[in-house]
Design a protein around this motif. Structure first.
Motif, PDB file in Angstrom:
ATOM      1  N   LYS A  66       1.034  -1.145   0.098  1.00  0.00           N
ATOM      2  CA  LYS A  66       0.051  -0.086  -0.022  1.00  0.00           C
ATOM      3  C   LYS A  66       0.849   1.356  -0.031  1.00  0.00           C
ATOM      4  O   LYS A  66       0.535   2.142  -0.497  1.00  0.00           O
ATOM      5  CB  LYS A  66      -0.955   0.073   1.077  1.00  0.00           C
ATOM      6  N   ASP A  67       2.051   1.283   0.604  1.00  0.00           N
ATOM      7  CA  ASP A  67       2.991   2.273   0.497  1.00  0.00           C
ATOM      8  C   ASP A  67       3.536   2.684  -0.814  1.00  0.00           C
ATOM      9  O   ASP A  67       3.507   3.714  -1.159  1.00  0.00           O
ATOM     10  CB  ASP A  67       4.170   2.071   1.391  1.00  0.00           C
ATOM     11  N   PHE A  68       3.699   1.651  -1.638  1.00  0.00           N
ATOM     12  CA  PHE A  68       4.277   1.733  -2.793  1.00  0.00           C
ATOM     13  C   PHE A  68       2.857   2.218  -3.871  1.00  0.00           C
ATOM     14  O   PHE A  68       3.034   3.130  -4.689  1.00  0.00           O
ATOM     15  CB  PHE A  68       4.421   0.433  -3.729  1.00  0.00           C
ATOM     16  N   GLU A  69       1.719   1.596  -3.628  1.00  0.00           N
ATOM     17  CA  GLU A  69       0.299   2.098  -4.446  1.00  0.00           C
ATOM     18  C   GLU A  69       0.142   3.470  -4.036  1.00  0.00           C
ATOM     19  O   GLU A  69      -0.125   4.193  -5.005  1.00  0.00           O
ATOM     20  CB  GLU A  69      -0.679   1.214  -3.872  1.00  0.00           C
ATOM     21  N   GLU A  70       0.159   4.071  -2.827  1.00  0.00           N
ATOM     22  CA  GLU A  70      -0.149   5.546  -2.516  1.00  0.00           C
ATOM     23  C   GLU A  70       1.023   6.477  -3.180  1.00  0.00           C
ATOM     24  O   GLU A  70       0.411   7.397  -3.769  1.00  0.00           O
ATOM     25  CB  GLU A  70      -0.111   5.458  -1.060  1.00  0.00           C
ATOM     26  N   PHE A  71       2.136   6.100  -3.059  1.00  0.00           N
ATOM     27  CA  PHE A  71       3.205   6.946  -3.733  1.00  0.00           C
ATOM     28  C   PHE A  71       3.045   6.932  -5.338  1.00  0.00           C
ATOM     29  O   PHE A  71       3.129   7.826  -5.861  1.00  0.00           O
ATOM     30  CB  PHE A  71       4.534   6.376  -3.271  1.00  0.00           C
ATOM     31  N   ALA A  72       2.706   5.668  -5.974  1.00  0.00           N
ATOM     32  CA  ALA A  72       2.724   5.729  -7.288  1.00  0.00           C
ATOM     33  C   ALA A  72       1.384   6.435  -7.622  1.00  0.00           C
ATOM     34  O   ALA A  72       1.612   7.209  -8.430  1.00  0.00           O
ATOM     35  CB  ALA A  72       2.572   4.334  -7.750  1.00  0.00           C
ATOM     36  N   GLY A  73       0.470   6.425  -6.751  1.00  0.00           N
ATOM     37  CA  GLY A  73      -0.977   7.068  -7.332  1.00  0.00           C
ATOM     38  C   GLY A  73      -0.614   8.659  -7.128  1.00  0.00           C
ATOM     39  O   GLY A  73      -1.095   9.330  -8.016  1.00  0.00           O
ATOM     40  N   ALA A  74       0.022   9.163  -5.989  1.00  0.00           N
ATOM     41  CA  ALA A  74       0.352  10.499  -6.024  1.00  0.00           C
ATOM     42  C   ALA A  74       1.210  11.081  -7.049  1.00  0.00           C
ATOM     43  O   ALA A  74       1.050  12.135  -7.689  1.00  0.00           O
ATOM     44  CB  ALA A  74       1.209  10.783  -4.805  1.00  0.00           C
ATOM     45  N   VAL A  75       2.183  10.029  -7.690  1.00  0.00           N
ATOM     46  CA  VAL A  75       3.016  10.427  -8.558  1.00  0.00           C
ATOM     47  C   VAL A  75       2.287  10.592 -10.038  1.00  0.00           C
ATOM     48  O   VAL A  75       2.389  11.563 -10.664  1.00  0.00           O
ATOM     49  CB  VAL A  75       4.351   9.505  -8.726  1.00  0.00           C
ATOM     50  N   SER A  76       1.426   9.736 -10.188  1.00  0.00           N
ATOM     51  CA  SER A  76       0.483   9.645 -11.284  1.00  0.00           C
ATOM     52  C   SER A  76      -0.575  10.801 -11.284  1.00  0.00           C
ATOM     53  O   SER A  76      -0.357  11.353 -12.416  1.00  0.00           O
ATOM     54  CB  SER A  76      -0.399   8.521 -11.287  1.00  0.00           C
ATOM     55  N   GLU A  77      -0.941  11.329 -10.179  1.00  0.00           N
ATOM     56  CA  GLU A  77      -1.663  12.291 -10.047  1.00  0.00           C
ATOM     57  C   GLU A  77      -1.011  13.782 -10.480  1.00  0.00           C
ATOM     58  O   GLU A  77      -1.361  14.693 -11.087  1.00  0.00           O
ATOM     59  CB  GLU A  77      -2.594  12.459  -8.721  1.00  0.00           C
ATOM     60  N   ALA A  78       0.174  13.710  -9.904  1.00  0.00           N
ATOM     61  CA  ALA A  78       0.719  14.890 -10.139  1.00  0.00           C
ATOM     62  C   ALA A  78       1.184  14.938 -11.318  1.00  0.00           C
ATOM     63  O   ALA A  78       1.261  16.186 -12.057  1.00  0.00           O
ATOM     64  CB  ALA A  78       2.105  15.165  -9.334  1.00  0.00           C
ATOM     65  N   ALA A  79       1.627  13.918 -12.335  1.00  0.00           N
ATOM     66  CA  ALA A  79       1.596  13.846 -13.605  1.00  0.00           C
ATOM     67  C   ALA A  79       0.789  14.511 -14.662  1.00  0.00           C
ATOM     68  O   ALA A  79       0.851  14.922 -15.926  1.00  0.00           O
ATOM     69  CB  ALA A  79       2.134  12.673 -14.163  1.00  0.00           C
ATOM     70  N   LYS A  80      -0.687  14.334 -14.135  1.00  0.00           N
ATOM     71  CA  LYS A  80      -1.782  14.600 -14.855  1.00  0.00           C
ATOM     72  C   LYS A  80      -1.702  16.221 -14.799  1.00  0.00           C
ATOM     73  O   LYS A  80      -2.468  16.874 -15.572  1.00  0.00           O
ATOM     74  CB  LYS A  80      -2.910  14.092 -14.188  1.00  0.00           C
ATOM     75  N   LYS A  81      -1.386  16.855 -13.822  1.00  0.00           N
ATOM     76  CA  LYS A  81      -1.552  18.155 -13.565  1.00  0.00           C
ATOM     77  C   LYS A  81      -0.639  19.053 -14.680  1.00  0.00           C
ATOM     78  O   LYS A  81       0.373  18.812 -14.941  1.00  0.00           O
ATOM     79  CB  LYS A  81      -1.334  18.792 -12.099  1.00  0.00           C
TER      80      LYS A  81
END
Length: 81
Positions: A66-81
């Protein structure tokens, strides 16, 4: 972190040289590994998202998936901006 990624060697070399220059400008005879890690994180963030996440998973000592998933999700969201 960059192994098996389609990143030109020259770009990696340029990132490493930039980090080295940043460290040299600090003017410190000893530099904590955490400070070096932070510079590497910042460099990889602009170089390759997958390499960034790979490095972060070790640097930030992800303990669970879940640590990996949360970080990857945050990176993915930041990339969309």
């Amino acid at each position: 972190a960059c192994r098996k990624r389609s990143i030109e060697v020259g770009r990696v070399d340029k990132m490493v040289s930039g980090i080295q220059r940043q460290l040299e400008t600090l003017g410190e005879s000893e530099i904590e590994s955490s400070k070096i890690g932070a510079f590497v994180m910042e460099g990889l963030k602009g170089l390759d998202t997958v390499a960034y996440i790979r490095f972060a998973s070790v640097y930030k000592e992800f303990a669970e998936a879940k640590d990996f998933e949360e970080f990857a999700g945050a990176v993915s969201e930041a990339a969309k901006k």
